[in-house]
Design a protein around this motif. Structure first.
Motif, PDB file in Angstrom:
ATOM      1  N   ALA A   1       0.838  -1.200   0.000  1.00 49.30           N
ATOM      2  CA  ALA A   1       0.000   0.000   0.000  1.00 49.30           C
ATOM      3  C   ALA A   1       0.872   1.249   0.000  1.00 49.30           C
ATOM      4  N   PHE A   2       2.069   1.105   0.560  1.00 49.97           N
ATOM      5  CA  PHE A   2       2.961   2.254   0.706  1.00 49.97           C
ATOM      6  C   PHE A   2       4.403   1.771   0.640  1.00 49.97           C
ATOM      7  N   ARG A   3       5.206   2.527  -0.079  1.00 46.42           N
ATOM      8  CA  ARG A   3       6.629   2.220  -0.127  1.00 46.42           C
ATOM      9  C   ARG A   3       7.380   3.398   0.468  1.00 46.42           C
ATOM     10  N   GLY A   4       7.997   3.216   1.647  1.00 43.38           N
ATOM     11  CA  GLY A   4       8.836   4.263   2.234  1.00 43.38           C
ATOM     12  C   GLY A   4      10.226   4.181   1.618  1.00 43.38           C
ATOM     13  N   LYS A   5      11.132   4.946   2.158  1.00 44.22           N
ATOM     14  CA  LYS A   5      12.500   4.895   1.636  1.00 44.22           C
ATOM     15  C   LYS A   5      13.084   3.504   1.857  1.00 44.22           C
ATOM     16  N   VAL A   6      12.750   2.901   3.001  1.00 44.63           N
ATOM     17  CA  VAL A   6      13.341   1.605   3.350  1.00 44.63           C
ATOM     18  C   VAL A   6      12.296   0.491   3.428  1.00 44.63           C
ATOM     19  N   ARG A   7      11.074   0.821   3.891  1.00 38.86           N
ATOM     20  CA  ARG A   7      10.083  -0.225   4.178  1.00 38.86           C
ATOM     21  C   ARG A   7       8.935  -0.262   3.183  1.00 38.86           C
ATOM     22  N   ASP A   8       8.419  -1.463   2.968  1.00 36.07           N
ATOM     23  CA  ASP A   8       7.182  -1.651   2.210  1.00 36.07           C
ATOM     24  C   ASP A   8       6.094  -1.994   3.225  1.00 36.07           C
ATOM     25  N   ILE A   9       4.957  -1.322   3.097  1.00 38.10           N
ATOM     26  CA  ILE A   9       3.888  -1.483   4.079  1.00 38.10           C
ATOM     27  C   ILE A   9       2.663  -2.098   3.401  1.00 38.10           C
ATOM     28  N   TYR A  10       2.179  -3.205   3.958  1.00 35.79           N
ATOM     29  CA  TYR A  10       0.951  -3.838   3.488  1.00 35.79           C
ATOM     30  C   TYR A  10      -0.141  -3.534   4.516  1.00 35.79           C
TER      31      TYR A  10
ATOM     32  N   ARG B   1      -4.308  -3.538  11.156  1.00 38.16           N
ATOM     33  CA  ARG B   1      -2.922  -3.990  11.307  1.00 38.16           C
ATOM     34  C   ARG B   1      -2.129  -3.699  10.041  1.00 38.16           C
ATOM     35  N   LEU B   2      -0.815  -3.753  10.176  1.00 36.29           N
ATOM     36  CA  LEU B   2       0.066  -3.556   9.020  1.00 36.29           C
ATOM     37  C   LEU B   2       1.088  -4.676   8.992  1.00 36.29           C
ATOM     38  N   ILE B   3       1.550  -5.018   7.790  1.00 32.73           N
ATOM     39  CA  ILE B   3       2.764  -5.821   7.702  1.00 32.73           C
ATOM     40  C   ILE B   3       3.850  -4.899   7.184  1.00 32.73           C
ATOM     41  N   ILE B   4       4.896  -4.778   7.985  1.00 39.12           N
ATOM     42  CA  ILE B   4       5.996  -3.880   7.635  1.00 39.12           C
ATOM     43  C   ILE B   4       7.193  -4.728   7.219  1.00 39.12           C
ATOM     44  N   VAL B   5       7.637  -4.533   6.001  1.00 44.76           N
ATOM     45  CA  VAL B   5       8.751  -5.317   5.465  1.00 44.76           C
ATOM     46  C   VAL B   5       9.944  -4.388   5.244  1.00 44.76           C
TER      47      VAL B   5
ATOM     48  N   VAL C   1       5.405   2.975  21.181  1.00 49.69           N
ATOM     49  CA  VAL C   1       6.504   3.181  20.234  1.00 49.69           C
ATOM     50  C   VAL C   1       6.222   2.355  18.981  1.00 49.69           C
ATOM     51  N   ILE C   2       6.389   2.979  17.816  1.00 49.73           N
ATOM     52  CA  ILE C   2       6.094   2.311  16.545  1.00 49.73           C
ATOM     53  C   ILE C   2       7.353   2.333  15.663  1.00 49.73           C
ATOM     54  N   ASP C   3       7.204   1.923  14.417  1.00 48.94           N
ATOM     55  CA  ASP C   3       8.288   1.987  13.449  1.00 48.94           C
ATOM     56  C   ASP C   3       9.481   1.156  13.915  1.00 48.94           C
TER      57      ASP C   3
ATOM     58  N   THR D   1      10.557  17.984  13.274  1.00 48.70           N
ATOM     59  CA  THR D   1       9.344  17.757  12.484  1.00 48.70           C
ATOM     60  C   THR D   1       9.536  16.502  11.655  1.00 48.70           C
ATOM     61  N   LYS D   2       8.436  15.860  11.281  1.00 49.07           N
ATOM     62  CA  LYS D   2       8.490  14.751  10.325  1.00 49.07           C
ATOM     63  C   LYS D   2       8.075  15.331   8.988  1.00 49.07           C
ATOM     64  N   ALA D   3       9.039  15.803   8.234  1.00 53.43           N
ATOM     65  CA  ALA D   3       8.712  16.450   6.959  1.00 53.43           C
ATOM     66  C   ALA D   3       8.307  15.398   5.938  1.00 53.43           C
TER      67      ALA D   3
ATOM     68  N   ARG E   1       0.286  -3.515  15.071  1.00 51.57           N
ATOM     69  CA  ARG E   1      -0.958  -2.759  15.205  1.00 51.57           C
ATOM     70  C   ARG E   1      -0.807  -1.448  14.460  1.00 51.57           C
ATOM     71  N   LYS E   2      -1.822  -1.076  13.686  1.00 50.68           N
ATOM     72  CA  LYS E   2      -1.761   0.236  13.023  1.00 50.68           C
ATOM     73  C   LYS E   2      -2.026   1.324  14.072  1.00 50.68           C
ATOM     74  N   ALA E   3      -1.180   2.317  14.089  1.00 50.15           N
ATOM     75  CA  ALA E   3      -1.315   3.387  15.086  1.00 50.15           C
ATOM     76  C   ALA E   3      -1.738   4.685  14.413  1.00 50.15           C
ATOM     77  N   ARG E   4      -2.317   5.584  15.206  1.00 53.60           N
ATOM     78  CA  ARG E   4      -2.509   6.956  14.737  1.00 53.60           C
ATOM     79  C   ARG E   4      -1.213   7.683  15.065  1.00 53.60           C
ATOM     80  N   ARG E   5      -0.433   7.954  14.021  1.00 53.01           N
ATOM     81  CA  ARG E   5       0.932   8.417  14.211  1.00 53.01           C
ATOM     82  C   ARG E   5       0.993   9.817  14.809  1.00 53.01           C
ATOM     83  N   ILE E   6       1.911  10.008  15.730  1.00 52.44           N
ATOM     84  CA  ILE E   6       2.221  11.342  16.260  1.00 52.44           C
ATOM     85  C   ILE E   6       3.330  11.888  15.364  1.00 52.44           C
TER      86      ILE E   6
HETATM   87  N1  LIG Z   1       2.407   0.913  13.793  1.00 51.21           N
HETATM   88  C1  LIG Z   1       2.425   1.845  12.818  1.00 51.21           C
HETATM   89  N2  LIG Z   1       1.289   2.495  12.460  1.00 51.21           N
HETATM   90  C2  LIG Z   1       1.280   3.423  11.477  1.00 51.21           C
HETATM   91  N3  LIG Z   1       2.383   3.785  10.768  1.00 51.21           N
HETATM   92  C3  LIG Z   1       3.558   3.185  11.077  1.00 51.21           C
HETATM   93  C4  LIG Z   1       3.642   2.201  12.111  1.00 51.21           C
HETATM   94  N4  LIG Z   1       4.933   1.793  12.196  1.00 51.21           N
HETATM   95  C5  LIG Z   1       5.612   2.492  11.265  1.00 51.21           C
HETATM   96  N5  LIG Z   1       4.803   3.340  10.571  1.00 51.21           N
HETATM   97  C6  LIG Z   1       5.175   4.202   9.442  1.00 51.21           C
HETATM   98  O1  LIG Z   1       5.603   3.348   8.387  1.00 51.21           O
HETATM   99  C7  LIG Z   1       6.620   3.982   7.593  1.00 51.21           C
HETATM  100  C8  LIG Z   1       7.871   3.106   7.521  1.00 51.21           C
HETATM  101  O2  LIG Z   1       8.500   3.239   6.278  1.00 51.21           O
HETATM  102  P1  LIG Z   1       9.955   3.851   6.087  1.00 51.21           P
HETATM  103  O3  LIG Z   1      10.744   3.737   7.342  1.00 51.21           O
HETATM  104  O4  LIG Z   1      10.507   3.302   4.839  1.00 51.21           O
HETATM  105  O5  LIG Z   1       9.504   5.349   5.868  1.00 51.21           O
HETATM  106  P2  LIG Z   1      10.439   6.586   5.610  1.00 51.21           P
HETATM  107  O6  LIG Z   1      10.785   6.697   4.184  1.00 51.21           O
HETATM  108  O7  LIG Z   1      11.469   6.630   6.678  1.00 51.21           O
HETATM  109  O8  LIG Z   1       9.362   7.688   5.813  1.00 51.21           O
HETATM  110  P3  LIG Z   1       9.088   8.563   7.053  1.00 51.21           P
HETATM  111  O9  LIG Z   1       9.796   9.823   6.707  1.00 51.21           O
HETATM  112  O10 LIG Z   1       7.584   8.684   7.069  1.00 51.21           O
HETATM  113  O11 LIG Z   1       9.655   7.857   8.258  1.00 51.21           O
HETATM  114  C9  LIG Z   1       6.890   5.317   8.261  1.00 51.21           C
HETATM  115  O12 LIG Z   1       6.153   6.327   7.603  1.00 51.21           O
HETATM  116  C10 LIG Z   1       6.345   5.115   9.686  1.00 51.21           C
HETATM  117  O13 LIG Z   1       5.934   6.315  10.288  1.00 51.21           O
END
Ligand SMILES: Nc1ncnc2c1ncn2[C@@H]1O[C@H](COP(=O)(O)OP(=O)(O)OP(=O)(O)O)[C@@H](O)[C@H]1O
Ligand SMILES: [Mg+2]
Length: 303
Positions: free
Chosen positions: A20-29, A34-38, A224-226, A159-161, A106-111
């Motif tokens: 559903a989402f590709r971050g710089k490092v992680r792929d998120i399903y 819930r999420l699967i974070i790879v 704590v997430i991520d 900030t989380k830009a 667990r999917k969180a409402r991110r701060i």
């Molecule tokens: N439990 C969770 N619930 C919701 N979002 C989460 C959770 N755990 C991690 N994330 C989010 O999943 C993403 C992980 O991907 P990745 O680390 O590749 O992102 P990133 O490119 O570093 O982007 P970012 O700048 O948002 O951290 C992050 O955006 C992070 O905030």
């Protein structure tokens, strides 16, 4: 295939399923609540994803995050499962692709804050101190040197830009973003985790100079997430290489940054390929972080 390469079926991509989402490092399903974070083997530097992966890096990040979350008893976290065969279908069928580098959370409402703790003066903390004698509005004693240990660890949020650079902010600015009460809680948790982890790591020859946490609300509680205390989110120094006044090599991208600086890349995409020796040495540094901190973990079974 070269000796240190990961077989293509073990690099974290799933045949026929798009994240559903590709971050710089992680792929998120996204599984709804819930999420699967790879964690892939992608590496970023100067805000670009490099074309060359670092074999095994995603496994180091995942195994370390999970080990810390378990070790930090009493700290709420998002991890439900790291055993792929216990994931919901169809993901449980991909033990080879996902083993060691994925977690069900667990999917969180991110701060939306980067919750940084600094125990030593490095990076943007050092830069700010040199210019103003303070870091994120916290004034510090005069005469500190680069890499000096601080008397007390400090909480210096940024900030989380969405794009571009994160910016250091004061506690008041953080409160305006996330609410004063949430900031009090993430500050308390960040400092507690740092203190406990610093002591644990120091006994194993690793200095955690600084680190960054992300938090979110799960069932109304701050968790704590991520990723947690990994070489990507932290500055790890080998105690034996530490000299106050100098900048010790960190256990992560040091070779990569040095290499990119050395060949004169201007930081504008696309990033250049990495040389094989740089890839091998970087991969070794990442693994050293895991084996130094949690020697009982066997990474080989996932490679
Ligand atoms: N439990 C969770 N619930 C919701 N979002 C989460 C959770 N755990 C991690 N994330 C989010 O999943 C993403 C992980 O991907 P990745 O680390 O590749 O992102 P990133 O490119 O570093 O982007 P970012 O700048 O948002 O951290 C992050 O955006 C992070 O905030
Ligand atoms: Mg991230």
């Amino acid at each position: 295939m070269k000796k240190h390469e990961i077989p293509s079926g073990r690099r974290g991509t799933l045949p026929g399923i798009e994240p559903a989402f590709r971050g710089k490092v992680r792929d998120i399903y996204d599984l709804g609540d819930r999420l699967i974070i790879v964690a892939s083997d992608r590496i970023s530097a100067y805000d670009s994803i490099l074309p060359t992966p670092i074999p095994g890096k995603g496994i180091v990040l995942t195994l370390l995050s999970a080990a810390w979350a378990e070790w930090l008893t009493g700290i709420p976290h998002h991890i439900l499962e790291t055993d792929v065969s216990a994931f919901p279908p169809p993901y449980c069928g991909f033990t080879r692709e996902l083993g060691g580098r994925s977690m069900l959370v667990r999917k969180a409402r991110r701060i939306d804050l980067e919750c940084v703790v600094r125990g030593y003066l490095a990076g943007s903390g050092w830069k700010e101190y040199r210019e103003s004698g303070a870091a994120c509005g916290i004034s510090l004693p005069r005469g500190l040197r680069m890499s000096d240990r601080l008397e007390e660890p400090i909480f210096t949020p940024s900030t989380k830009a969405e794009s571009g650079h994160d910016r250091n902010i004061t506690i008041e600015e953080a409160g305006a973003i996330a609410g004063a009460e949430a900031v009090r809680e993430v500050r308390r948790l960040s400092l507690e985790i740092y203190r406990r982890a610093h002591e644990y790591a120091a006994a194993r020859g690793i200095i955690i100079a600084d680190t960054k946490f992300e938090f979110g609300f799960i069932d109304g509680r701050v968790a704590v997430i991520d990723e947690v205390l990994t070489p990507d989110s932290s500055r790890f120094w080998l105690a034996k290489e530490y000299r106050p006044g100098e900048s010790p090599p960190s256990l992560d991208k040091q070779y990569v940054r040095d290499y990119l600086d050395g060949i004169g890349w201007d930081h504008n995409p696309p990033a250049p390929d990495l040389e094989e020796t740089i890839v091998r040495k970087t991969s070794e540094r990442y693994r050293m972080a895991l084996t130094s901190l949690f020697p009982a973990i066997n990474i080989e079974r996932y490679l």
